[in-house]
Enzyme design. Structure first.
Site, PDB file in Angstrom:
ATOM      1  N   ARG A  12       0.818  -1.208   0.000  1.00 20.50           N
ATOM      2  CA  ARG A  12       0.000   0.000   0.000  1.00 20.50           C
ATOM      3  C   ARG A  12       0.859   1.267   0.000  1.00 20.50           C
ATOM      4  NH1 ARG A  12      -5.341   0.845   0.634  1.00 20.50           N
ATOM      5  NH2 ARG A  12      -6.004   2.885   1.389  1.00 20.50           N
ATOM      6  N   ASN A  25      -7.960  12.727   3.315  1.00 22.34           N
ATOM      7  CA  ASN A  25      -9.401  12.662   3.553  1.00 22.34           C
ATOM      8  C   ASN A  25      -9.740  11.463   4.414  1.00 22.34           C
ATOM      9  OD1 ASN A  25     -10.781  10.420   1.550  1.00 22.34           O
ATOM     10  ND2 ASN A  25      -8.892  11.254   0.686  1.00 22.34           N
ATOM     11  N   HIS A 187      -8.806   7.244   8.140  1.00 19.58           N
ATOM     12  CA  HIS A 187      -8.094   7.963   7.085  1.00 19.58           C
ATOM     13  C   HIS A 187      -8.033   7.090   5.831  1.00 19.58           C
ATOM     14  CE1 HIS A 187      -5.187  10.485   5.068  1.00 19.58           C
ATOM     15  NE2 HIS A 187      -5.041  11.274   6.128  1.00 19.58           N
ATOM     16  N   HIS A 188      -8.283   7.703   4.670  1.00 19.79           N
ATOM     17  CA  HIS A 188      -8.270   6.955   3.417  1.00 19.79           C
ATOM     18  C   HIS A 188      -6.883   6.402   3.096  1.00 19.79           C
ATOM     19  CE1 HIS A 188      -9.942   5.379  -0.111  1.00 19.79           C
ATOM     20  NE2 HIS A 188     -10.610   6.422  -0.561  1.00 19.79           N
ATOM     21  N   ALA A 189      -5.836   7.010   3.650  1.00 18.44           N
ATOM     22  CA  ALA A 189      -4.490   6.485   3.445  1.00 18.44           C
ATOM     23  C   ALA A 189      -4.342   5.095   4.062  1.00 18.44           C
ATOM     24  CB  ALA A 189      -3.455   7.433   4.048  1.00 18.44           C
TER      25      ALA A 189
END
Length: 212
Positions: A12, A25, A187-189
């Site tokens: 990722r 975001n 968190h989208h991360a």
């Protein structure tokens, strides 16, 4: 506690840093969860529901790497071996909350009684009086007064808070089932909609084990 630093070999890695550097975001999801059998188990054992459901949520969270991401003291991203619930406890007498910590344990009974000990030890604490909060925590709260459709809470730091933020509301009877609204923000991360979906699916599958 152990912390595994994530380098460029992490699958990722590129997606994570894209969201951190270019598109910070938070994504959130709310679903109704069937707690019928689990609630019966809790009541039969004369337990409190809040810590028991917190334990079930923690169990699923701790089975997934993406929910245990964080930063070390050198600002390096990595994954904790375990993440603990940093929870809000409401006091009716003065309508205030305390933010407290109980370490996760795979054994419900051990976790439950450690939770009770935490409440007793810090019964005079309010707000953020609890000190020395470790880095490997996620946030938990409950709104037991209303069965809501959705609930969002966002952490307004520099946009790098990675831990899950989990909230649930009032459980109510729907047909022959007891349903509870549950919300999950992250968190989208750290995670995508796929991972949020897996959380809800696996939690429901686990709770179904208690159905008789």
């Amino acid at each position: 506690m152990k912390f595994e630093i994530k380098d460029s070999n992490w699958k990722r890695y590129n997606l994570f840093w894209h969201y951190i550097n270019n598109l910070r975001n938070v994504i959130s999801m709310s679903c109704d969860i069937d707690i019928t059998g689990f609630l019966n188990y809790v009541k039969e054992n004369e337990y409190r529901f809040y810590p028991c459901f917190m334990w079930a949520v923690s169990k699923v969270i701790n089975s997934h790497e993406e929910f245990k991401l964080g930063w070390d003291d050198k600002n390096r991203v990595g994954v904790w071996d375990v993440i603990h619930p940093y929870f809000a406890h409401f006091y009716k007498e003065d309508e205030q909350c305390a933010l407290l910590l109980t370490k996760y344990n795979e054994d419900l009974k051990i976790f439950y009684y450690n939770f009770l000990k935490t409440l007793e030890k810090y019964k005079d604490c309010r707000g953020f009086d609890f000190n020395n909060v470790p880095r490997n925590v996620y946030n938990v709260s409950c709104l037991p007064w209303i069965h809501y459709k959705s609930f969002d809470i966002h952490v307004f730091d520099e946009g790098k808070y990675l831990a899950p933020v989990v909230t649930w509301g009032k459980y109510t009877e729907v047909g022959n089932k007891i349903m509870i609204p549950l919300s999950f923000n992250i968190h989208h991360a750290a995670a995508d909609g796929y991972h949020l979906s897996k959380f809800f699916i696996e939690l429901q599958e686990y709770l179904n084990v208690y159905n008789k």
